[in-house]
Design an enzyme around this catalytic site. Structure first.
Site, PDB file in Angstrom:
ATOM      1  CG  ASP A  57      71.648 -25.849  -6.231  1.00  0.00           C
ATOM      2  OD1 ASP A  57      70.910 -26.818  -5.976  1.00  0.00           O
ATOM      3  OD2 ASP A  57      71.664 -24.814  -5.550  1.00  0.00           O
ATOM      4  CE  LYS A  92      74.961 -22.253  -3.955  1.00  0.00           C
ATOM      5  NZ  LYS A  92      74.965 -22.306  -2.487  1.00  0.00           N
TER       6      LYS A  92
END
Length: 779
Positions: free
Chosen positions: A122, A45
């Site tokens: 997300d 990420k």
């Protein structure tokens, strides 16, 4: 690799935090080859060009690194899956964004990558106005892009799609009735595999029924992105336990399973080793390489292999190393011998080791080594030594390490014992309280027996910390040290508090409050039990350290338990314990030494060497020794903290008994320099001034006072913070709601020490009293 029906099993680097290094990924591919894992998904990420700057192509240097990784993975029989996460800011209806997405993936494809993933996890569910006008739903917008990219890449055999609703708890209103998932099932290209994490983001177990349900909605078997060992949501947790809660029979309902593990690379040996064992197990329990899958047996096998790995002199980054396995390890003979000299200690915060070791080596600074040895730790007196010998971890220590950092929903045996015993001792502390004289002797013995068991475990944790720091494997040290260090400090506080409980807690008849009546936390429930089976692990922070913390009176004061590890770790053993009368000589010597440092080494009190100790510590040691704690290391006493539970009462007692005793001890101090040195007179005058009145406005909120002293040569300042925490727990247990510490503005050395310790951040809420500064914080 080209077979669309192959079960994909391996690793996803998809956590939040610093991505793994190139060398670590090479070692990962070697591990995967040895353990039969076949798929690696690249999706960290915090790689800017994976997520935040997804539109930007890779530089020539970055291209070279990616090409190397793809080639290295292929050479190890591992399929390299490149993932991109454009969902934060992509405009699904924008032809420009779609062109940029194709350009980025075409660049990676040209490097030899043949497997891809597009991730929409997300992110916000809302769409911009342009997308709302172009698509009937959020799902249709994502499907449009995914199908287009899939066709553009030539319909690769492995193409993964991570939905925004990627687990049961995120589905609205539920999995079977989610219009989002139903749309994916109907309109997403049938050969695109959909990623799923289970009933939760971090699922305790995966069941056939749940997988059948989601597979029916998606019209294809899902691929599990397994967060069982992910720890990026809690900086104090690490998961070293086995792959568990997923029966091999699940494979017939899955496209694959990829484990998203700990951020710390070295922490993933057991998780991935046991995943490989799970993958090699036949779903029916017969045939193939393994007859059935047992997590405990898989853990034992992994521990056996990891022991060899832990005791190898490996550098951080793992350059030019080969993973260990007792099966099929042709490179094993090329390794350096296990008895090699340990490498020097380096700062943990640097990206690579400096050219020279830290001054003082692994046992602390030169200043510490020059101290005259005192009585030393109880460990030393009892002859306790590191179990594995110099630089080696024993199997018992490694099992302890794993048991204390097990799984997000489950503790290992050692952690369970620690929490159970501490809970029981706290709940039954009335058996050894000051008012518990009528308690049956066998009950008292039971309490003290459990206390001894808990303290022995805390000592084992301290020894484990020492062995990790002094071990030959620096790669493991860099990754595991912050967690072992944190638990060591928490265990020091717990051990000191249990020692203090033995007769220190006031009874119900006390006017100052009592344990039973003052606190809500005296129940029998632990943090893990409060969580429940259905809670996500991040609801309760800290793991074992956090649960021990919450079992202490000051468990809610998180500032006391959050402190960065020392730059230069030390393998020195420390102990925090209640004060004993025999410690007085050492404590007086220590504070006199500290006083001499402020005076430039000049001893103006040679006639009365105790006067400094009497002024700084004497009254507390004489009138309230039950609120005094000592810090010691292998050379003896190196710190202390003194507390006063009720300052008003203490001042009255000082005037009535302590000051008359001091006038008798130093006769003639008021009659002139011929009877006593001038400096002694000054100190006696200061003693009387110390017992002056404090404002009621201060004592109303902060009725207790403390003084903290420690030798400045301590490498690990956190042990002084631990010493302070032990006293605050004792004060809170007996009813205090606030504490203050008086520091004279002219005492720069003391102010610098408290600043280094973080003390001024812990005790907040400034007030003024006479010429000193008083700092206090409500507990």
């Amino acid at each position: 690799m080209e077979d669309r029906g192959q079960f994909l099993c391996g690793v996803v680097e998809g956590f939040y935090g610093r991505p793994w290094s190139m060398d670590q990924r090479r070692v990962l591919f070697q591990w995967m080859q040895h353990w039969g894992l076949n798929t690696y998904l690249y999706g960290p990420k915090d790689d800017l060009k994976h997520r935040l700057l997804w539109r930007e192509v890779y530089s020539p240097e970055e291209e070279g690194q990616l090409r190397t990784l793809v080639t290295e993975a292929r050479s190890r029989g591992v399929s390299f899956v490149y993932a991109l996460s454009p969902g934060q800011d992509i405009v699904f209806s924008s032809a420009c964004d779609l062109t940029l997405l194709k350009r980025k993936l075409k660049q990676v494809s040209d490097l030899g990558c043949q497997a891809f993933a597009i991730l929409f996890d997300d992110i916000d569910h809302s769409m911009c106005q342009a997308d709302s006008e172009a698509f009937s739903s959020f799902a249709h917008a994502q499907i449009s892009v995914a199908n287009e990219i899939y066709r553009f890449l030539g319909e690769p055999p492995v193409f993964l799609f991570c939905p925004t609703e990627y687990c049961g708890s995120l589905c609205s209103p539920c999995v079977s009735k989610s219009s989002y998932l139903q749309t994916l099932g109907a309109d997403l290209q049938p050969n695109i595999s959909v990623i799923w994490t289970g009933s939760k983001v971090i699922s305790r177990t995966l069941s056939v029924d749940c997988l059948v349900e989601v597979g029916s909605v998606l019209q294809r078997p899902p691929l599990i992105w397994d967060n069982l060992h992910a720890n990026d949501y809690d900086s104090r947790r690490l998961f070293l336990g086995p792959f568990k809660g997923r029966e091999p029979q699940l494979r017939s309902h899955l496209r694959g399973l990829l484990l998203n593990p700990n951020c710390e690379f070295e922490a993933n040996y057991i998780p991935l080793h046991t995943l490989g064992t799970w993958h090699r197990t036949s779903p029916g329990g017969e045939g193939e390489d393994e007859p059935d899958y047992c997590p405990d047996r898989a853990l034992s096998e992994a521990l056996r292999d990891w022991m060899d790995e832990l005791n190898q002199p490996l550098q951080p980054g793992r350059q030019s190393t080969t993973p260990t396995s007792h099966a099929n390890t042709p490179d094993r003979a090329e390794r350096p011998p296990a008895q090699a000299k340990p490498l020097p200690m380096f700062p943990l915060s640097s990206g690579s080791p400096p050219t020279s070791p830290a001054k003082g080596g692994e046992n602390g600074s030169e200043g510490e080594a020059k101290r005259t040895p005192g009585e030393g730790l109880k460990h030393k007196a009892q002859g306790r030594v590191p179990c594995g010998g110099k630089g080696l971890l024993s199997e018992a220590q490694v099992r302890l390490l794993v048991g204390l950092h097990y799984l997000p929903h489950e503790h290992g045996p050692a952690a369970q014992k620690l929490l159970q015993d501490l809970t029981w001792l706290k709940t039954h502390c009335h058996l050894v309280s000051l008012n518990g004289k009528k308690t049956a002797p066998q009950k008292v013995e039971e309490w003290r027996g459990r206390a001894s068991r808990l303290m022995a475990l805390c000592e084992d944790i301290a020894q484990l910390h020492r062995s990790v720091v002094g071990g030959v494997n620096r790669a493991v040290l860099y990754d595991l040290y912050p967690y072992v260090w944190d638990l060591r400090n928490t265990a020091l506080v717990a051990k000191a508090f249990v020692c203090w409980l033995d007769g220190r807690v006031l009874g119900d008849s006390s006017t100052l409050g009592s344990w039973k009546n003052c606190f809500h936390w005296c129940g029998t429930t632990t943090g893990a039990e409060l969580l429940g089976v259905d809670s996500e692990p991040w609801v309760f922070k800290g793991g074992v350290s956090g649960e021990v913390q919450m079992l202490l009176p000051i468990g809610s004061s998180t500032e006391l338990f959050t402190h960065p590890p020392p730059l230069f770790p030390t393998s020195r053993l420390y102990n925090v314990r209640p004060y004993h009368s025999k410690d007085k000589v050492e404590l007086y010597r220590m504070v006199r030494q500290l006083h001499l440092r402020t005076q430039g080494g000049k001893d103006s009190n040679s006639t009365h060497p105790d006067v400094t100790g009497d002024r700084c510590l004497g009254a507390c040691l004489a009138l309230c020794p039950e609120y005094s704690f000592v810090l010691e290391d292998e050379l003896g006493v190196c710190g202390c903290v003194m507390g006063v539970q009720d300052v008003r009462s203490f001042i009255k007692r000082c005037h009535a008994t302590w000051m008359p005793a001091m006038r008798d001890k130093y006769p003639g101090a008021r009659t002139g320099p011929s009877a006593a040195p001038a400096h002694t007179q000054d100190l006696l005058l200061l003693m009387e001034e110390d017992q002056g009145e404090y404002p009621d406005s201060l004592l109303h909120h902060f009725p207790s006072q403390l003084r903290l002293d420690a030798l400045p040569q301590l490498v690990d300042a956190s042990v002084s913070r631990t010493l302070l925490t032990a006293l605050l727990a004792a004060l809170k247990a007996n009813g205090s709601q606030g504490v203050f510490c008086e520091v004279q503005p002219t005492d720069r050395q003391r102010m610098e020490f408290l600043t280094k310790l973080g003390f001024l951040e812990i005790l907040r809420g400034e007030a003024r009293s006479r010429e000193g500064v008083v700092l206090g914080r409500l507990l």
